[in-house]
Scaffold this motif. Structure first.
Motif, mmCIF file in Angstrom:
data_model
loop_
_atom_site.group_PDB
_atom_site.id
_atom_site.type_symbol
_atom_site.label_atom_id
_atom_site.label_comp_id
_atom_site.label_asym_id
_atom_site.label_seq_id
_atom_site.Cartn_x
_atom_site.Cartn_y
_atom_site.Cartn_z
ATOM 1 N N ALA A 113 34.716 28.765 54.833
ATOM 2 C CA ALA A 113 35.229 29.614 53.765
ATOM 3 C C ALA A 113 34.146 30.627 53.400
ATOM 4 O O ALA A 113 32.955 30.420 53.684
ATOM 5 N N LYS A 114 34.577 31.695 52.787
ATOM 6 C CA LYS A 114 33.627 32.667 52.245
ATOM 7 C C LYS A 114 34.036 32.968 50.823
ATOM 8 O O LYS A 114 35.216 33.221 50.543
ATOM 9 N N ILE A 115 33.074 32.908 49.917
ATOM 10 C CA ILE A 115 33.343 33.337 48.548
ATOM 11 C C ILE A 115 32.338 34.426 48.181
ATOM 12 O O ILE A 115 31.218 34.443 48.698
ATOM 13 N N ILE A 116 32.772 35.334 47.339
ATOM 14 C CA ILE A 116 31.871 36.352 46.821
ATOM 15 C C ILE A 116 31.792 36.154 45.317
ATOM 16 O O ILE A 116 32.724 36.508 44.584
ATOM 17 N N PRO A 117 30.712 35.538 44.844
ATOM 18 C CA PRO A 117 30.575 35.315 43.405
ATOM 19 C C PRO A 117 30.101 36.575 42.689
ATOM 20 O O PRO A 117 29.889 37.622 43.311
ATOM 21 N N SER A 118 29.939 36.465 41.401
ATOM 22 C CA SER A 118 29.473 37.582 40.581
ATOM 23 C C SER A 118 28.461 37.064 39.580
ATOM 24 O O SER A 118 28.509 35.894 39.178
ATOM 25 N N ILE A 119 27.567 37.920 39.150
ATOM 26 C CA ILE A 119 26.609 37.517 38.119
ATOM 27 C C ILE A 119 27.320 37.110 36.838
ATOM 28 O O ILE A 119 26.803 36.332 36.047
ATOM 29 N N THR A 120 28.559 37.596 36.645
ATOM 30 C CA THR A 120 29.321 37.205 35.460
ATOM 31 C C THR A 120 29.660 35.714 35.462
ATOM 32 O O THR A 120 29.965 35.147 34.413
ATOM 33 N N ASN A 121 29.601 35.078 36.626
ATOM 34 C CA ASN A 121 29.852 33.637 36.693
ATOM 35 C C ASN A 121 28.805 32.858 35.894
ATOM 36 O O ASN A 121 29.050 31.717 35.501
ATOM 37 N N TYR A 122 27.647 33.467 35.667
ATOM 38 C CA TYR A 122 26.579 32.816 34.900
ATOM 39 C C TYR A 122 27.055 32.484 33.489
ATOM 40 O O TYR A 122 26.637 31.480 32.895
ATOM 41 N N VAL A 123 27.941 33.328 32.940
ATOM 42 C CA VAL A 123 28.502 33.075 31.615
ATOM 43 C C VAL A 123 29.927 32.546 31.738
ATOM 44 O O VAL A 123 30.758 32.701 30.836
ATOM 45 N N LEU A 124 30.222 31.923 32.881
ATOM 46 C CA LEU A 124 31.509 31.273 33.143
ATOM 47 C C LEU A 124 32.664 32.254 32.984
ATOM 48 O O LEU A 124 33.695 31.958 32.367
ATOM 49 N N SER A 125 32.488 33.432 33.576
ATOM 50 C CA SER A 125 33.478 34.482 33.452
ATOM 51 C C SER A 125 33.537 35.275 34.749
ATOM 52 O O SER A 125 32.817 35.000 35.704
ATOM 53 N N GLY A 126 34.407 36.275 34.788
ATOM 54 C CA GLY A 126 34.522 37.126 35.959
ATOM 55 C C GLY A 126 35.314 36.471 37.073
ATOM 56 O O GLY A 126 35.894 35.398 36.915
ATOM 57 N N ALA A 127 35.334 37.137 38.210
ATOM 58 C CA ALA A 127 36.096 36.670 39.364
ATOM 59 C C ALA A 127 35.176 36.065 40.420
ATOM 60 O O ALA A 127 33.984 36.356 40.455
ATOM 61 N N THR A 128 35.753 35.221 41.259
ATOM 62 C CA THR A 128 35.127 34.815 42.513
ATOM 63 C C THR A 128 36.132 35.099 43.617
ATOM 64 O O THR A 128 37.271 34.619 43.559
ATOM 65 N N LEU A 129 35.723 35.894 44.598
ATOM 66 C CA LEU A 129 36.612 36.227 45.698
ATOM 67 C C LEU A 129 36.623 35.080 46.708
ATOM 68 O O LEU A 129 35.562 34.547 47.049
ATOM 69 N N CYS A 130 37.796 34.720 47.194
ATOM 70 C CA CYS A 130 37.929 33.588 48.114
ATOM 71 C C CYS A 130 38.605 34.032 49.414
ATOM 72 O O CYS A 130 39.682 34.642 49.376
ATOM 73 N N ILE A 131 37.952 33.710 50.537
ATOM 74 C CA ILE A 131 38.467 34.044 51.863
ATOM 75 C C ILE A 131 38.352 32.791 52.725
ATOM 76 O O ILE A 131 37.298 32.140 52.727
ATOM 77 N N TYR A 132 39.424 32.452 53.460
ATOM 78 C CA TYR A 132 39.441 31.183 54.166
ATOM 79 C C TYR A 132 39.639 31.347 55.671
ATOM 80 O O TYR A 132 40.404 32.198 56.116
ATOM 81 N N GLY A 133 38.937 30.487 56.418
ATOM 82 C CA GLY A 133 39.111 30.431 57.851
ATOM 83 C C GLY A 133 40.319 29.599 58.229
ATOM 84 O O GLY A 133 40.917 28.908 57.394
ATOM 85 N N ASP A 134 40.674 29.620 59.519
ATOM 86 C CA ASP A 134 41.881 28.952 60.002
ATOM 87 C C ASP A 134 41.798 27.425 59.933
ATOM 88 O O ASP A 134 42.828 26.756 59.933
ATOM 89 N N ARG A 135 40.598 26.880 59.888
ATOM 90 C CA ARG A 135 40.464 25.420 59.861
ATOM 91 C C ARG A 135 40.649 24.835 58.460
ATOM 92 O O ARG A 135 40.788 23.626 58.308
ATOM 93 N N MET A 136 40.620 25.673 57.456
ATOM 94 C CA MET A 136 40.776 25.185 56.089
ATOM 95 C C MET A 136 42.209 24.727 55.852
ATOM 96 O O MET A 136 43.168 25.435 56.166
ATOM 97 N N LEU A 137 42.363 23.537 55.281
ATOM 98 C CA LEU A 137 43.669 23.007 54.916
ATOM 99 C C LEU A 137 43.975 23.391 53.468
ATOM 100 O O LEU A 137 43.049 23.689 52.690
ATOM 101 N N PRO A 138 45.241 23.383 53.078
ATOM 102 C CA PRO A 138 45.572 23.724 51.691
ATOM 103 C C PRO A 138 44.802 22.889 50.675
ATOM 104 O O PRO A 138 44.359 23.410 49.636
ATOM 105 N N GLU A 139 44.614 21.607 50.971
ATOM 106 C CA GLU A 139 43.880 20.764 50.025
ATOM 107 C C GLU A 139 42.395 21.141 49.944
ATOM 108 O O GLU A 139 41.755 20.979 48.900
#
Length: 277
Positions: A113-139
């Motif tokens: 998987a690939k995620i792109i976090p943000s400095i805003t996550n430091y204050v438990l806010s903002g977005a995290t971008l999520c990108i998944y490879g073919d081997r990742m299952l829904p769970e």
């Protein structure tokens, strides 16, 4: 679940601290390592129970979910070190945008998987971008997003839009902070208001505007319309911004995309240099 971190620089440490402070993870669930081991040891002192590992290999071997928080050109060395201990049951998460999912899937046998976090996550806010490879299952995707939801709003994006999505969510805080800084500088130099007072006013404005654009339900255009009375002061100022600033954003996006494409080429060449040779 055991969660590992290879790399505890700026973003790696932000993620670790945010996960712990939000209650998403207990320190005992975390194992981490860094090229400069003293950085991890300081985290372990701050969060008793967090394990500071002496090597990338140990961290990878003892993790169910492994975050790679290293610079793009360091990926080759890290992958070479951990590939022999990574299994198909593990999930490896890159936080580095120029390292493509296909690169990691070719080099490692695990779920990617690939995620792109943000400095805003430091204050438990903002977005995290999520990108998944073919081997990742829904769970697997649900587990990762549940973890990220404690510190951000996880948003799934297509890898082809990684760069522009990162411009908006991850680089955006720096761009917005630059705008605030220059707004404050102009206010201080033009009127004599104190820098501290101007900064406080502008910062509170930024916070409130963010809430209006999210929980408040306003679109950017609606918010401008609500504030700017036709023929009024705000409307006059917006005309200046429309004239002077619009081209800047197009230049900004062209610049970030050109640098991103250059970085992708460099990373790909480094990751597969041995095979090509």
């Amino acid at each position: 679940m055991r969660v590992g971190f290879i790399g505890t620089g700026s973003m790696g440490s932000i993620l670790i601290e945010a996960f712990i402070r939000s209650g998403a993870l207990n320190p005992e669930q975390i194992i981490a390592t860094n090229r400069t081991l003293t950085k991890v040891e300081r985290l372990a002192q701050s969060y008793p129970g967090l394990q500071a590992a002496p090597s990338n290999k140990q961290t990878a071997a003892e993790s169910d979910l492994l975050f790679l928080c290293v610079k793009p050109m360091e990926f080759k060395a890290v992958i070479d070190e951990i590939e022999s201990v990574v299994s198909s049951q593990q999930t490896v998460v890159s936080i580095t945008s120029p390292v493509m999912i296909r690169h990691l899937e070719e080099l490692l046998p695990c779920k990617i998987a690939k995620i792109i976090p943000s400095i805003t996550n430091y204050v438990l806010s903002g977005a995290t971008l999520c990108i998944y490879g073919d081997r990742m299952l829904p769970e697997d995707e649900d587990l990762l997003e549940n973890l990220l939801s404690h510190i951000s709003a996880p948003i799934r994006v297509s890898e082809q839009y990684t760069r522009i999505s990162s411009d908006l969510s991850s680089c955006g805080p720096a761009f917005l902070a630059f705008f605030v800084e220059k707004f404050v500088e102009a206010a201080v130099q033009t009127t004599g208001i104190s820098e501290a007072e101007a900064t406080q006013l502008a910062s509170e404005m930024t916070l409130g505007t963010g809430k209006l654009l999210t929980t408040g339900g306003f679109s950017p255009a609606e918010l401008q319309k609500r504030v700017a009375v036709p023929g009024g002061i705000t409307a006059e100022a917006l005309l200046i911004m429309e004239k002077e600033l619009c081209g800047v954003f197009y230049d900004l996006i062209r610049t970030t995309h050109a640098k991103y494409e250059e970085d992708v080429e460099k990373v790909e060449a480094r990751l597969f240099r041995t095979k090509v040779d």
